[in-house]
Scaffold this active site. Structure first.
Site, PDB file in Angstrom:
ATOM      1  N   LYS A  97      -6.722   6.381 -17.369  1.00 20.99           N
ATOM      2  CA  LYS A  97      -6.515   5.687 -16.096  1.00 20.99           C
ATOM      3  C   LYS A  97      -5.037   5.343 -15.992  1.00 20.99           C
ATOM      4  O   LYS A  97      -4.532   4.529 -16.769  1.00 20.99           O
ATOM      5  CB  LYS A  97      -7.351   4.406 -16.033  1.00 20.99           C
ATOM      6  CG  LYS A  97      -8.854   4.623 -16.026  1.00 20.99           C
ATOM      7  CD  LYS A  97      -9.578   3.284 -16.081  1.00 20.99           C
ATOM      8  CE  LYS A  97     -11.089   3.461 -15.962  1.00 20.99           C
ATOM      9  NZ  LYS A  97     -11.804   2.171 -16.125  1.00 20.99           N
ATOM     10  N   GLU A 135     -18.937   2.206  -6.640  1.00 18.35           N
ATOM     11  CA  GLU A 135     -18.513   3.588  -6.842  1.00 18.35           C
ATOM     12  C   GLU A 135     -19.440   4.602  -6.186  1.00 18.35           C
ATOM     13  O   GLU A 135     -19.364   5.794  -6.455  1.00 18.35           O
ATOM     14  CB  GLU A 135     -18.354   3.868  -8.336  1.00 18.35           C
ATOM     15  CG  GLU A 135     -17.264   2.979  -8.944  1.00 18.35           C
ATOM     16  CD  GLU A 135     -16.991   3.276 -10.404  1.00 18.35           C
ATOM     17  OE1 GLU A 135     -17.721   4.094 -10.990  1.00 18.35           O
ATOM     18  OE2 GLU A 135     -16.047   2.688 -10.950  1.00 18.35           O
TER      19      GLU A 135
END
Length: 427
Positions: A340, A205
């Site tokens: 999400k 990330e």
């Protein structure tokens, strides 16, 4: 009325070099909505199922041609001729077409790609931004970013157990200022690591992924970086964590094994004490997945111990699912939910979870996945829902900065109407 003329899917690559699905929904008027679907590394057991080909000879089994075939041969025929403005009806139809509880037949990736592409086509048809199409005139709050500056756990090949160390610029006056503050801390952390002879390679990330003496060392270096950037830890910038505790929980033994660092094993009660000590010692404002996804008793203890002091976020715990969230609300577990879209599989179901959380006073954090694309939908979603927080990685990879850059554009477009969320957790 904007009518769907065609639905098409293709295989593209995500930020980890793995295949993912991209869906185009085209209208008779020539408008195109395009959506690419992300994929997670530390996935919750109760998530909707993404469909992979499992052909080891092609992309090591991670191809998505089956999902693409489902879009072209099953989904497209029933959507052609329908209005793109009937989002709820289309999402319901997609769920019914699949017919399973976890979208295992058609694949959550096939369904979500279609769902988002429909919404984008609708926004294009009206010539308005996606955030305005979803959120209307009340969509004007820019989220406080959780900026990932150090990676561990399943997101990095290092010896740090905790998956994400993030900074939240809570004293910023605008999103642009918050992003600048986070960038400055990120680069200061890189300098500190380099001065100490440590690697400045990054993880999935975009946060640094050095080997460190301990989990605590990451916290100490981050505090130094905040101060070197000219800010006061806990006043200007606070720290948020994603422990991803499910990843180091041994369910059969009911212990949390810090196997990447010290090797210690903690019971649920001992892990709660661990977090209590960290919250007292460090300027932590938020802890995500502080306990494992099915350790409900541990979650209850954690919420009782520090839920009035910090934001406790359920990711694997709730998996953006209204049934899981309702159980947490009933048991007074956690106080925030990570959102999400690919955990649940449609835009409409995502909105249902957000609304349930808001109704019961739970915070919402709109989130990316570790396997991302250049698709910036979640930036629009964060503003559309006035979520107040977004988690979309570091500032060193284009798949992450695509979302931050979109938020900069949105803030600029909103002009004097834009408001920055600031401090996300107030009791």
């Amino acid at each position: 009325m904007s009518i769907i003329k065609s639905v098409y899917a293709r295989q593209i690559l995500d930020s980890r070099g793995n295949p993912t699905i991209e869906v185009d929904v085209c209208t008779e008027q020539g408008f195109v909505g395009r959506a690419a679907v992300p994929s997670g590394a530390s996935t919750g057991l109760h998530e909707a199922m993404e469909l992979r080909d499992k052909d080891s000879a092609v992309y090591l089994g991670k191809g998505v041609q089956k999902a693409i075939k489902h879009v072209k041969e099953i989904i497209a025929p029933v959507l052609i001729g329908r209005s793109v403005f009937n989002q709820q009806a289309i999402d319901t139809l997609l769920i019914e077409l699949d017919g399973t509880l976890n979208k295992a037949r058609l694949g959550a990736n096939a369904i979500l790609g279609t769902s988002i592409a429909v919404a984008k086509a609708a926004a294009m048809s009206l010539n308005i931004p996606l955030y305005q199409y979803i959120g209307g005139l009340n969509a004007y709050i820019l989220p406080t970013p959780m900026i990932n500056i150090f990676n561990g756990g399943a997101h990095a090949d290092n010896n740090v157990d905790i998956q994400e160390f993030m900074v939240m610029p809570i004293k910023a006056n605008s999103f642009a200022e918050a992003l600048r503050m986070g960038v400055e801390v990120f680069h200061q952390l890189g300098r500190i690591l380099k001065e100490k002879g440590l690697s400045t390679n990054v993880g999935d990330e975009g946060g640094y992924a050095s080997n460190l003496p301990s989990n605590e060392a990451a916290m100490e270096f981050i505090l130094q970086a905040i101060e070197k950037a000219g800010y006061q830890p806990g006043e200007d910038i606070s720290i948020a964590l994603d422990a991803a505790s499910t990843e180091f929980y041994q369910a059969e033994k009911e212990v949390y094994h810090f196997k990447k660092s010290t090797g210690i094993k903690l019971t649920s009660t001992e892990l709660v004490d661990f977090w209590k000590n960290w919250v007292q010692k460090y300027p932590i404002i938020s802890i995500e997945d502080g306990m494992a996804e099915d350790d409900w008793e541990g979650w209850h203890q954690l919420t009782q111990a520090i839920g009035s002091k910090v934001q406790l976020v359920g990711d694997d715990l709730f998996v953006t699912n209204t049934k899981r969230l309702a159980k947490g609300i009933e048991q007074n577990i956690a106080n925030a939910v990570l959102i999400k879209m690919n955990q649940v599989g449609t835009l409409s179901e995502t909105l249902d979870t957000v609304n349930l959380a808001k109704k019961h006073g739970y915070q919402n954090i709109i989130s990316h996945r570790s396997g991302e694309t250049e698709d910036s939908t979640i930036a629009d979603l964060a503003v559309a829902l006035n979520a107040g927080q977004i988690k979309t990685g570091s500032v060193s990879r284009t798949d992450r900065t695509a979302k931050y850059n979109q938020l900069l554009r949105i803030e600029e477009t909103l002009g004097e109407h834009a408001r920055f969320a600031g401090h996300p957790f107030k009791k």
